[in-house]
Design an enzyme around this catalytic site. Structure first.
Site, PDB file in Angstrom:
ATOM      1  N   ASP A 121       1.483 -17.079 -29.984  1.00 54.63           N
ATOM      2  CA  ASP A 121       2.846 -17.443 -29.562  1.00 54.63           C
ATOM      3  C   ASP A 121       3.747 -16.209 -29.524  1.00 54.63           C
ATOM      4  O   ASP A 121       4.847 -16.222 -30.069  1.00 54.63           O
ATOM      5  CB  ASP A 121       3.410 -18.520 -30.480  1.00 54.63           C
ATOM      6  CG  ASP A 121       4.528 -19.306 -29.809  1.00 54.63           C
ATOM      7  OD1 ASP A 121       4.652 -19.189 -28.569  1.00 54.63           O
ATOM      8  OD2 ASP A 121       5.262 -20.021 -30.503  1.00 54.63           O
ATOM      9  N   LYS A 164      10.813 -22.257 -42.613  1.00 53.11           N
ATOM     10  CA  LYS A 164      10.581 -23.024 -41.390  1.00 53.11           C
ATOM     11  C   LYS A 164       9.966 -24.357 -41.769  1.00 53.11           C
ATOM     12  O   LYS A 164       8.967 -24.413 -42.486  1.00 53.11           O
ATOM     13  CB  LYS A 164       9.633 -22.249 -40.473  1.00 53.11           C
ATOM     14  CG  LYS A 164       9.340 -23.020 -39.195  1.00 53.11           C
ATOM     15  CD  LYS A 164       8.810 -22.126 -38.107  1.00 53.11           C
ATOM     16  CE  LYS A 164       8.764 -22.915 -36.799  1.00 53.11           C
ATOM     17  NZ  LYS A 164       8.351 -22.105 -35.677  1.00 53.11           N
ATOM     18  N   GLY A 175       9.890 -26.783 -35.139  1.00 48.32           N
ATOM     19  CA  GLY A 175      10.717 -27.154 -36.280  1.00 48.32           C
ATOM     20  C   GLY A 175      11.916 -26.251 -36.415  1.00 48.32           C
ATOM     21  O   GLY A 175      12.132 -25.338 -35.611  1.00 48.32           O
TER      22      GLY A 175
END
Ligand SMILES: *[C@@H]1O[C@H](CO)[C@@H](O)[C@H](O)[C@H]1NC(C)=O
Ligand SMILES: *[C@@H]1O[C@H](CO)[C@@H](O)[C@H](O)[C@H]1NC(C)=O
Ligand SMILES: *[C@@H]1O[C@H](CO)[C@@H](O)[C@H](O)[C@H]1NC(C)=O
Ligand SMILES: *[C@@H]1O[C@H](CO)[C@@H](O)[C@H](O)[C@H]1NC(C)=O
Ligand SMILES: *[C@@H]1O[C@H](CO)[C@@H](O)[C@H](O)[C@H]1NC(C)=O
Ligand SMILES: *[C@@H]1O[C@H](CO)[C@@H](O)[C@H](O)[C@H]1NC(C)=O
Ligand SMILES: *[C@@H]1O[C@H](CO)[C@@H](O)[C@H](O)[C@H]1NC(C)=O
Length: 675
Positions: A473, A377, A360
Site C-alpha cells: 500500500d 490505528k 480505519g
C-alpha cells in the site's frame, strides 16, 4: 477539739450515709459508706455497690459495719425478750449480658456474723452450704432469686422469697406487685436490667414480716407481695448484722445495689432516686430515634455504593475488554493494554483524530507510562480467521528497523478490532503537502529527499531484511514526515512477508486504486514488482503534485501515468512538473524521477527495476534507461471502468467483497477476493 472535728467529718459524710447506734442509716449510693465487703463485692467509684462481677462460682457480701440490736432487753417488769420492729428499703438491679438469662440472684440478709466464709456460691447465694443453718448459725434472708433450683423447691426462676435458716423459702411468690388502684398483680422481671425497689418491714408486735417489690418509678404499693407471720424473737441474736449477699455462677451477671436505708422501730427513710448512682451500660446501646433513621439510610447508601462499585468494575471490564489468546503469549512485549491506548487517546476522542484511511481511523496519543507520542490505528476485522497469522506478521514487522520506516510499536486486539500502535510523526502524511494548495508545500530538494528515503526503505523491505516484506500500500498518504522532514513509510496493515527465494502467494487483492499493478488484478499475487509499480505512481505523484487518478470535467478520468507518458512521447515531460514548484527544480533530477516513475509503473513486471536499481538511478550512479518505444500504458482507467470500479472498495468483513461509495475521495482502496 479533735472529737469535734471528727463529729464534723462524720456529719459531712452523713450527707450520703448517716449511721448511728440509733439503728437508722441511709445510703444514697455507697461512695462514702463504710461497708464491710468480702468476696466479689466492691463499691465502684460512682458509689454503685456491685455484689458480683463475672467471676465463676464466687460469692460477695456487703454489710453495714455496725451491728444492730434487734431485741428489747428483758426488763424487770417483762422478762420476755421481744424482737424490735424494723424497716428497710433498697434499690437494686440485676444486669446480665444476655436478655432474660442471669445468674442466681441476691438476698437481703440478717445474720449474727459477717463471716460467711463457710457458705457456698452458686445456688446457695453465699448464704449457707448444704447444711441448713442451726440455732447457733442463724440467717434471715429475703431472696430475689432468678434461677429455679428444684432442690430448694423454687417456684420459678423469677421469684421473691422469705428464708429462715434455710434456702427453702418459707414463703415465695413470683416477682411483681399489686397495683394500688385495682389491686391487680403486675409481674416484674428481676433480671430485666431495670431498677427496682424492695421494702422489708417487720412488725415486732404483730410478728409480721412484709416484703414489697415495685419498679423504681412506682411508690410503695399498699399491699405487700409477701406477708409472713413469724416471731423473730426466737430467731434473733443480739446483736445482728444487716447486709446483702450474692453469688456468681456461670452466667455473666452483675448484681447491683444503688441505695439502701434502714431503721429500727420505725419506717426507713425514703431514698431519693435522683441522688443514686447510675448503672454502667451493658449490652447493646439502646437504639435512638436518630439511629432508626440513620441506620436504614446508611445501609441503603452502602448498598448503593457497593452497586456503584460493582457496576463500575463491570463497566470498566467491558470498556477495556480485550481479546487475548494463548498463542499471543510469545508476542507479549508487543501487546498493548487497551486501557493504556484508551487513556493515551482520551478515549479515542475526535480531537485526537489524525486521519481516516481505508481501513480505519488513526488517532494521536500519549502513552501514560512513558509519555511517548504514538499514532494508534483502529482497524476493524470481522473474522477471527487469519488473525493469528496477521498478528504474527505484525510482530515480525515490529522488528523492522530502518530510518525511513515508521516504527510499528505493537498492537492490541479487541472483539472485532485490531489496534496498531506506531511512532507518532509530527509533520503528518505527505499527501497534504502535495494536494493541499493552500497548505504548506515542499520544495524540490525536500521532495527529492523524500523520494530517496522511501526508495531506501523499499530496498530494505525487499532485499536487505531477513524476509521479503511486500508493503502492498505504497502511496503518498502512507508516507509520513518526522520532525526533521525525513520520509517514513508507514501503515503496514496490509504488508505481507515471504521468505527469500519463496514465491508470493495468491491472496485477495488489496491496495489502493491507481497504485495497483495490472498483473496484480489478474493474478492476485503481490510481489516486490507490484510494490515497485505503486512506487512508480508515487514518484509521478510527488513530481506532478497530482493524484494517480483524478476526475475531470465531463466525468472523464485523468490517469496520471497515461498523462505523463503522453507528455513524454510529445517531448514535453517537464510540463507535468507541479506548477507549485514555480519552476524551481533541478531539471536533471526531475527528468530522472519522471522517467524512473514511468519505468517503475511499466505494465510488464519484468521491465520494472528492482529496488536496488531504483536506488542506483536516484543516486545517479547509473542512468535510467530510455523507455522502449513499445511502452503502451495499460490503462488502469479502462480496466476500472470495465470492472465497474468507480467506487471505494474495502474489506468488511475481510473476505467478502463489498462496495461503498465515498464521494469526493479520489484515494481509492480496492480489495477483491483473489481466489
Ligand atoms: C471480680 O472481682 C474480683 C475481686 O474483687 C477481682 O479480682 C476480679 O478482677 C473482678 N473481675 C472482673 C471481671 O471485674
Ligand atoms: C469502718 O468500719 C470499721 C468496722 O467495720 C471500723 O473499724 C472503721 O473505723 C470504720 N471507718 C470509718 C471511717 O468509719
Ligand atoms: C411482756 O411483753 C410481751 C410482748 O410485748 C407481752 O406479750 C407479755 O405479756 C409481757 N409480759 C409481762 C409480764 O408483762
Ligand atoms: C471466718 O471463720 C472461719 C472459720 O469458720 C475462720 O477460719 C476465718 O478466720 C474467719 N474469718 C474472719 C475474717 O474472721
Ligand atoms: C456449712 O456451714 C456450717 C455453718 O452454717 C459449718 O458449720 C459447716 O462446717 C459448713 N460445712 C461445709 C462443708 O463447709
Ligand atoms: C433444711 O431446712 C428445711 C426446712 O426449712 C428442711 O426441709 C430441709 O430438710 C433441711 N435440710 C437439711 C440438710 O437439714
Ligand atoms: C403488712 O401488711 C399488711 C397487709 O397485708 C398490713 O396490714 C400490715 O400493717 C403490714 N405490716 C407492716 C409491718 O408493714
Amino acid at each position: 477539739m479533735l472529737s469535734l472535728f471528727l463529729l464534723l467529718l462524720l456529719s459531712l459524710g452523713g450527707e450520703m450515709a448517716s449511721s448511728a447506734d440509733d439503728g437508722q442509716f441511709t445510703y444514697q449510693g455507697f461512695a462514702a459508706a463504710n461497708l464491710t465487703l468480702d468476696g466479689l463485692a466492691t463499691v465502684l467509684p460512682n458509689g454503685l455497690l456491685a455484689l458480683t462481677n463475672f467471676t465463676y462460682q464466687t460469692k460477695g457480701h456487703a454489710f453495714h459495719p455496725v451491728p444492730l440490736r434487734f431485741l428489747n432487753k428483758p426488763t424487770s417488769t417483762n422478762t420476755t425478750a421481744v424482737a424490735r420492729s424494723f424497716s428497710t428499703s433498697f434499690v437494686f438491679a440485676v444486669v446480665s449480658r444476655y436478655d432474660g438469662l442471669s445468674d442466681q440472684g441476691l438476698a437481703f440478709v440478717v445474720t449474727p456474723t459477717m463471716n460467711l466464709s463457710t457458705a457456698n456460691a452458686g445456688q446457695y447465694l453465699g448464704l449457707l452450704n448444704a447444711t441448713n443453718g442451726t440455732a447457733s448459725n442463724r440467717i434471715l434472708a429475703v431472696e430475689l432469686d432468678t434461677i429455679m433450683n428444684p432442690e430448694f423447691s423454687d417456684i420459678n426462676s423469677n421469684h421473691v422469697g422469705i428464708n429462715v435458716n434455710s434456702l427453702m423459702s418459707r414463703q415465695a411468690k413470683p416477682a411483681g406487685y399489686y397495683g394500688d388502684d385495682d389491686g391487680a398483680f403486675r409481674g416484674l422481671m428481676l433480671n430485666s436490667r431495670k431498677l427496682m425497689q424492695v421494702w422489708v418491714d417487720y412488725d415486732g408486735q404483730g410478728r409480721q414480716l412484709n416484703v414489697t417489690l415495685a419498679p423504681i418509678q412506682v411508690p410503695k404499693p399498699r399491699k405487700p407481695l409477701l406477708s409472713e407471720v413469724i416471731d423473730l424473737s426466737t430467731f434473733m441474736e443480739d446483736p445482728m448484722y444487716v447486709g446483702f449477699s450474692s453469688s456468681s455462677g456461670v452466667v455473666f451477671t452483675h448484681h447491683y445495689v444503688l441505695g439502701w436505708s434502714f431503721s429500727l422501730d420505725g419506717p426507713s427513710p425514703p431514698l431519693h432516686f435522683s441522688k443514686l448512682p447510675t448503672l454502667p451500660r451493658v449490652g447493646p446501646k439502646p437504639r435512638s430515634k436518630l439511629l432508626d433513621v440513620v441506620l436504614p439510610l446508611a445501609t441503603a447508601l452502602l448498598v448503593a455504593a457497593v452497586l456503584v462499585v460493582v457496576f463500575f468494575f463491570v463497566w470498566r471490564r467491558h470498556r477495556y475488554a480485550e481479546v487475548r489468546e494463548d498463542w499471543e503469549d510469545e508476542f507479549g512485549p508487543h501487546r498493548f493494554a487497551y486501557k493504556d491506548l484508551f487513556c493515551a487517546t482520551d478515549g479515542f476522542k475526535d480531537k485526537n483524530l489524525l486521519g481516516a484511511g481505508g481501513f480505519g481511523k488513526v488517532y494521536k496519543g500519549v502513552l501514560p507510562a512513558s509519555s511517548l507520542e504514538v499514532a494508534v490505528k483502529r482497524v476493524s476485522h470481522g473474522s477471527r480467521q487469519g488473525v493469528r497469522e496477521f498478528v504474527a506478521e505484525l510482530v515480525s514487522i515490529g522488528r523492522l528497523r530502518h530510518r525511513n520506516l515508521a516504527q510499528l510499536l505493537g498492537y492490541c486486539r479487541r472483539k472485532s478490532e485490531l489496534l496498531l500502535v506506531y511512532d507518532y510523526m509530527e509533520n503528518g502524511s505527505l499527501d497534504k503537502y502535495l494536494y493541499n494548495k493552500n497548505g504548506p508545500s515542499l520544495n524540490w530538494q525536500e521532495r527529492y529527499w523524500v523520494i530517496k528515503g522511501i526508495a531506501s526503505s523499499l530496498l530494505y523491505l525487499h532485499e536487505d531484511w531477513e524476509q521479503i516484506v511486500i508493503h502492498r500500500d505504497i502511496k503518498a498518504s502512507n508516507v509520513l514526515l518526522d520532525s526533521q522532514m525525513n520520509a517514513r513509510l508507514g501503515d503496514f496493515g496490509l504488508a505481507r512477508l515471504y521468505d527469500h527465494g519463496m514465491d508470493g502467494q495468491t491472496t485477495h487483492v488489496v491496495g489502493t486504486m491507481g497504485y495497483l499493478a495490472p498483473e496484480l488484478l489478474r493474478t492476485g499475487k503481490a510481489t516486490p514488482a507490484t510494490d515497485i509499480f505503486a512506487f512508480g505512481v508515487f514518484l509521478l505523484e510527488v513530481v506532478c503534485g497530482r493524484r494517480p487518478v483524478e476526475s475531470e470535467k465531463h466525468g472523464n478520468k485523468m490517469v496520471l501515468i497515461d498523462w505523463v507518458l503522453e507528455h513524454h512521447r510529445n517531448g514535453s515531460i517537464l510540463d507535468t512538473v507541479d506548477p507549485g514548484l514555480m519552476g524551481k527544480f533541478d531539471i536533471q533530477e526531475v527528468t530522472i524521477v519522471l522517467k524512473l516513475g514511468l519505468l517503475c509503473a511499466h505494465p510488464s513486471p519484468n521491465t520494472r527495476p528492482s529496488a536496488r536499481k531504483v536506488m542506483q538511478y536516484l543516486d545517479r550512479s547509473r542512468s535510467v534507461p530510455n523507455l522502449s518505444p513499445t511502452y503502451i500504458s495499460y490503462s488502469t482507467l479502462a480496466l476500472m471502468q470495465n470492472e465497474g470500479f468507480d467506487s471505494y472498495i474495502m474489506p468488511c468483513p475481510l473476505f467478502a467483497k463489498s462496495v461503498h461509495t465515498v464521494s469526493g475521495d479520489s484515494s481509492v482502496t480496492v480489495l477483491l477476493d483473489g481466489r
